[in-house]
Design a protein around this motif. Structure first.
Motif, PDB file in Angstrom:
ATOM      1  N   ALA A  87       0.850  -1.191   0.000  1.00  0.00           N
ATOM      2  CA  ALA A  87       0.000   0.000   0.000  1.00  0.00           C
ATOM      3  C   ALA A  87       0.886   1.243   0.000  1.00  0.00           C
ATOM      4  CB  ALA A  87      -0.908   0.010   1.225  1.00  0.00           C
ATOM      5  N   VAL A  88       0.582   2.176  -0.896  1.00  0.00           N
ATOM      6  CA  VAL A  88       1.288   3.461  -0.949  1.00  0.00           C
ATOM      7  C   VAL A  88       0.260   4.551  -0.665  1.00  0.00           C
ATOM      8  CG1 VAL A  88       2.606   5.076  -2.358  1.00  0.00           C
ATOM      9  CG2 VAL A  88       2.989   2.608  -2.600  1.00  0.00           C
ATOM     10  N   ALA A  89       0.451   5.275   0.431  1.00  0.00           N
ATOM     11  CA  ALA A  89      -0.422   6.383   0.811  1.00  0.00           C
ATOM     12  C   ALA A  89       0.295   7.692   0.500  1.00  0.00           C
ATOM     13  CB  ALA A  89      -0.766   6.316   2.291  1.00  0.00           C
ATOM     14  N   ILE A  90      -0.372   8.573  -0.244  1.00  0.00           N
ATOM     15  CA  ILE A  90       0.229   9.847  -0.633  1.00  0.00           C
ATOM     16  C   ILE A  90      -0.610  10.982  -0.078  1.00  0.00           C
ATOM     17  CG2 ILE A  90       1.041  11.277  -2.544  1.00  0.00           C
ATOM     18  CD1 ILE A  90       1.226   8.813  -4.273  1.00  0.00           C
ATOM     19  N   SER A  91       0.016  11.850   0.701  1.00  0.00           N
ATOM     20  CA  SER A  91      -0.661  13.013   1.276  1.00  0.00           C
ATOM     21  C   SER A  91       0.373  14.072   1.586  1.00  0.00           C
ATOM     22  CB  SER A  91      -1.406  12.622   2.556  1.00  0.00           C
ATOM     23  OG  SER A  91      -1.881  13.762   3.242  1.00  0.00           O
ATOM     24  N   GLN A  92       0.157  15.283   1.068  1.00  0.00           N
ATOM     25  CA  GLN A  92       1.120  16.360   1.325  1.00  0.00           C
ATOM     26  C   GLN A  92       1.233  16.645   2.815  1.00  0.00           C
ATOM     27  OE1 GLN A  92      -0.189  19.680  -1.134  1.00  0.00           O
ATOM     28  NE2 GLN A  92      -0.898  18.187  -2.627  1.00  0.00           N
ATOM     29  N   SER A  93       0.105  16.755   3.483  1.00  0.00           N
ATOM     30  CA  SER A  93       0.106  17.100   4.903  1.00  0.00           C
ATOM     31  C   SER A  93       0.239  15.880   5.807  1.00  0.00           C
ATOM     32  CB  SER A  93      -1.187  17.835   5.264  1.00  0.00           C
ATOM     33  OG  SER A  93      -2.302  16.958   5.210  1.00  0.00           O
ATOM     34  N   GLY A  94      -0.224  14.730   5.339  1.00  0.00           N
ATOM     35  CA  GLY A  94      -0.197  13.532   6.155  1.00  0.00           C
ATOM     36  C   GLY A  94      -1.138  13.587   7.334  1.00  0.00           C
ATOM     37  N   LYS A  95      -2.179  14.427   7.254  1.00  0.00           N
ATOM     38  CA  LYS A  95      -3.053  14.663   8.398  1.00  0.00           C
ATOM     39  C   LYS A  95      -4.507  14.263   8.184  1.00  0.00           C
ATOM     40  CE  LYS A  95      -0.324  18.657   9.932  1.00  0.00           C
ATOM     41  NZ  LYS A  95      -0.355  20.126  10.150  1.00  0.00           N
ATOM     42  N   SER A  96      -4.924  14.018   6.962  1.00  0.00           N
ATOM     43  CA  SER A  96      -6.344  13.769   6.720  1.00  0.00           C
ATOM     44  C   SER A  96      -6.779  12.471   7.404  1.00  0.00           C
ATOM     45  CB  SER A  96      -6.628  13.685   5.226  1.00  0.00           C
ATOM     46  OG  SER A  96      -8.018  13.652   4.988  1.00  0.00           O
ATOM     47  N   PRO A  97      -7.823  12.519   8.223  1.00  0.00           N
ATOM     48  CA  PRO A  97      -8.219  11.336   8.994  1.00  0.00           C
ATOM     49  C   PRO A  97      -8.562  10.122   8.144  1.00  0.00           C
ATOM     50  CG  PRO A  97      -9.251  13.304   9.885  1.00  0.00           C
ATOM     51  CD  PRO A  97      -8.595  13.718   8.608  1.00  0.00           C
ATOM     52  N   ASP A  98      -9.191  10.319   6.983  1.00  0.00           N
ATOM     53  CA  ASP A  98      -9.577   9.157   6.181  1.00  0.00           C
ATOM     54  C   ASP A  98      -8.370   8.468   5.553  1.00  0.00           C
ATOM     55  OD1 ASP A  98      -9.188  11.350   4.528  1.00  0.00           O
ATOM     56  OD2 ASP A  98     -10.910  10.939   3.242  1.00  0.00           O
ATOM     57  N   ILE A  99      -7.400   9.267   5.079  1.00  0.00           N
ATOM     58  CA  ILE A  99      -6.181   8.686   4.522  1.00  0.00           C
ATOM     59  C   ILE A  99      -5.433   7.919   5.607  1.00  0.00           C
ATOM     60  CG2 ILE A  99      -3.999   9.167   3.359  1.00  0.00           C
ATOM     61  CD1 ILE A  99      -6.451   9.773   1.657  1.00  0.00           C
ATOM     62  N   LEU A 100      -5.344   8.534   6.776  1.00  0.00           N
ATOM     63  CA  LEU A 100      -4.647   7.908   7.900  1.00  0.00           C
ATOM     64  C   LEU A 100      -5.328   6.598   8.305  1.00  0.00           C
ATOM     65  CD1 LEU A 100      -2.515   7.980  10.142  1.00  0.00           C
ATOM     66  CD2 LEU A 100      -4.093   9.402  11.478  1.00  0.00           C
ATOM     67  N   ALA A 101      -6.648   6.616   8.399  1.00  0.00           N
ATOM     68  CA  ALA A 101      -7.376   5.417   8.822  1.00  0.00           C
ATOM     69  C   ALA A 101      -7.150   4.259   7.855  1.00  0.00           C
ATOM     70  CB  ALA A 101      -8.865   5.728   8.944  1.00  0.00           C
ATOM     71  N   MET A 102      -7.181   4.545   6.559  1.00  0.00           N
ATOM     72  CA  MET A 102      -6.987   3.476   5.591  1.00  0.00           C
ATOM     73  C   MET A 102      -5.544   2.970   5.603  1.00  0.00           C
ATOM     74  SD  MET A 102      -8.075   1.297   3.519  1.00  0.00           S
ATOM     75  CE  MET A 102      -9.745   1.713   3.059  1.00  0.00           C
ATOM     76  N   ALA A 103      -4.563   3.874   5.767  1.00  0.00           N
ATOM     77  CA  ALA A 103      -3.163   3.447   5.838  1.00  0.00           C
ATOM     78  C   ALA A 103      -2.932   2.561   7.064  1.00  0.00           C
ATOM     79  CB  ALA A 103      -2.252   4.662   5.873  1.00  0.00           C
ATOM     80  N   GLN A 104      -3.503   2.953   8.198  1.00  0.00           N
ATOM     81  CA  GLN A 104      -3.374   2.141   9.408  1.00  0.00           C
ATOM     82  C   GLN A 104      -4.025   0.775   9.217  1.00  0.00           C
ATOM     83  OE1 GLN A 104      -5.241   4.953  12.054  1.00  0.00           O
ATOM     84  NE2 GLN A 104      -3.283   5.616  12.940  1.00  0.00           N
ATOM     85  N   SER A 105      -5.180   0.767   8.574  1.00  0.00           N
ATOM     86  CA  SER A 105      -5.878  -0.482   8.318  1.00  0.00           C
ATOM     87  C   SER A 105      -5.070  -1.381   7.386  1.00  0.00           C
ATOM     88  CB  SER A 105      -7.255  -0.185   7.713  1.00  0.00           C
ATOM     89  OG  SER A 105      -7.912  -1.374   7.334  1.00  0.00           O
ATOM     90  N   ALA A 106      -4.470  -0.803   6.349  1.00  0.00           N
ATOM     91  CA  ALA A 106      -3.676  -1.590   5.402  1.00  0.00           C
ATOM     92  C   ALA A 106      -2.495  -2.249   6.096  1.00  0.00           C
ATOM     93  CB  ALA A 106      -3.199  -0.689   4.262  1.00  0.00           C
ATOM     94  N   ARG A 107      -1.826  -1.480   6.945  1.00  0.00           N
ATOM     95  CA  ARG A 107      -0.676  -2.040   7.659  1.00  0.00           C
ATOM     96  C   ARG A 107      -1.108  -3.137   8.625  1.00  0.00           C
ATOM     97  NH1 ARG A 107       3.769   1.391  11.260  1.00  0.00           N
ATOM     98  NH2 ARG A 107       5.434  -0.201  11.199  1.00  0.00           N
ATOM     99  N   LYS A 108      -2.213  -2.909   9.320  1.00  0.00           N
ATOM    100  CA  LYS A 108      -2.726  -3.900  10.262  1.00  0.00           C
ATOM    101  C   LYS A 108      -3.101  -5.196   9.559  1.00  0.00           C
ATOM    102  CE  LYS A 108      -6.318  -4.504  13.807  1.00  0.00           C
ATOM    103  NZ  LYS A 108      -7.481  -3.872  14.496  1.00  0.00           N
ATOM    104  N   SER A 109      -3.579  -5.070   8.315  1.00  0.00           N
ATOM    105  CA  SER A 109      -3.998  -6.262   7.577  1.00  0.00           C
ATOM    106  C   SER A 109      -2.824  -7.030   6.982  1.00  0.00           C
ATOM    107  CB  SER A 109      -4.968  -5.875   6.463  1.00  0.00           C
ATOM    108  OG  SER A 109      -4.279  -5.233   5.404  1.00  0.00           O
ATOM    109  N   GLY A 110      -1.624  -6.486   7.101  1.00  0.00           N
ATOM    110  CA  GLY A 110      -0.437  -7.185   6.623  1.00  0.00           C
ATOM    111  C   GLY A 110       0.209  -6.611   5.387  1.00  0.00           C
ATOM    112  N   ALA A 111      -0.310  -5.524   4.841  1.00  0.00           N
ATOM    113  CA  ALA A 111       0.282  -4.911   3.655  1.00  0.00           C
ATOM    114  C   ALA A 111       1.571  -4.178   4.018  1.00  0.00           C
ATOM    115  CB  ALA A 111      -0.699  -3.933   3.020  1.00  0.00           C
ATOM    116  N   ALA A 112       2.571  -4.273   3.149  1.00  0.00           N
ATOM    117  CA  ALA A 112       3.754  -3.420   3.268  1.00  0.00           C
ATOM    118  C   ALA A 112       3.306  -2.001   2.951  1.00  0.00           C
ATOM    119  CB  ALA A 112       4.827  -3.873   2.294  1.00  0.00           C
TER     120      ALA A 112
END
Length: 336
Positions: A87-112
């Protein structure tokens, strides 16, 4: 915005100099995990950078790429099965809650999970296995320019390190000089064609479609023009119906396998009476715009957005707007 456009070549050069350790680490992670699929997590201009990465990855690595809707996790609370993915998450600010939630979920599910951000100490960076810092400096204009280009370069550099593709890496290293040439390309003839018009089409194909998406967004953000982006293949499946006399069309063609077919569509629309501008010499009826050619079919389309940014900033001012502070928009957009 004008200042930040001019900073793009220097920002890219700085990124390429400072980011190597993170890129090496991220490339090694992806080789070790050997994902069957790559997923991207982003919104707005960052999602357009993800679309560029999608085409680049599928064309060079043969690995399918899918964009995941962040709301799948943030709103609907659905955990996806991403164990065999990266999973590659791209965000200039790195602060948007929805982007963060999905990135955390991807990592928890086992994605690099890899974060590409201009804010190295952001929540998104903390949520990823590896963070690639854009190192672009502060971007004050609401409309992203240098961070968009740097995000695309970061994605391409990640791909090159992952695949150990020396040819792509050489093309990336040449980008600062190429983008400086792109700044000097004069697209001002398009401005007059847009006078008295409130809508247009922006067309592309392959990596240039991602650039068309970004250009259409910038027309809306800075000029209050209703611009729709389409694949040059899709536009003739229905949208071409409304293209009649003097309807403006910007066709973004790169020097790749799609150029001939894109130019053919441009000629067809010009034949319907449209005012068509194209970044290709393979056209007779359409009006040609200058371009900086990279010599590489993957990186070639990226230079087009830099030339476009100069046009759209000037067009915004011509239409009486302030491109730095468009109404109703904020620099950092946080969505749930």
């Amino acid at each position: 915005m004008r200042q930040e456009i001019d900073e793009i070549p220097q920002a890219v050069a700085r990124f390429l100099h400072s980011s190597r350790p993170a890129l090496v680490e991220a490339g090694r992670l992806l080789r070790d995990r050997d994902p069957a699929t790559l997923v991207t997590i982003a919104r707005g201009s960052s999602d357009h950078a993800s679309a560029f990465l999608k085409y680049a990855t599928e064309l060079t690595a043969g690995i399918p790429v899918a964009s995941i809707g962040p709301s799948v996790m943030s709103i609907y609370g659905r955990q996806l099965k991403l164990r065999h993915c990266a999973a590659v998450a791209i965000s200039q600010s790195g602060k948007s809650p929805d982007i963060l939630a999905m990135a955390q979920s991807a990592r928890k599910s086992g994605a690099a999970t890899i974060a590409i951000t201009n804010t190295a100490d952001s929540p998104l960076a903390a949520a990823a296995d590896v963070t690639i810092n854009l190192d672009s400096g502060e971007e004050k204009s609401v409309a992203a320019t240098k961070t968009f280009v740097a995000s695309v370069v970061a994605g391409l550099a990640l791909l090159a390190h992952w695949q150990q593709d020396d040819g792509l890496m050489a093309a990336i290293e040449a980008l600062p000089d190429l983008l400086q040439q792109a700044i000097g390309c004069d697209w001002s003839p398009l401005m007059g064609a847009l006078d008295q018009h409130e809508s247009l089409y922006v067309l592309g194909r392959g990596p240039a479609l991602a650039i068309a998406n970004e250009a259409a967004l910038k027309f809306k953000e800075t000029c209050s023009i209703h611009a729709e982006s389409y694949s040059a293949a899709e536009v003739i499946h229905g949208p071409a119906r409304i293209v009649e006399r003097h309807f403006p069309v910007l066709v973004l063609a790169a020097r790749d396998a799609a150029e001939a077919s894109v130019a053919e569509v441009a000629e067809r629309l010009a034949g319907q009476g449209a005012r068509v501008f194209i970044t290709s010499v393979n056209a007779q009826k359409a009006e040609r715009l200058p371009f900086a050619a990279s010599g590489n079919p993957i990186t070639d389309a990226l230079a087009l957005i830099v030339s476009f940014y100069g046009l759209v900033e000037a067009l915004s001012r011509r239409r009486g707007f302030d491109p730095d502070r468009p109404p109703y928009l904020n620099k950092v957009t946080q969505t749930v």
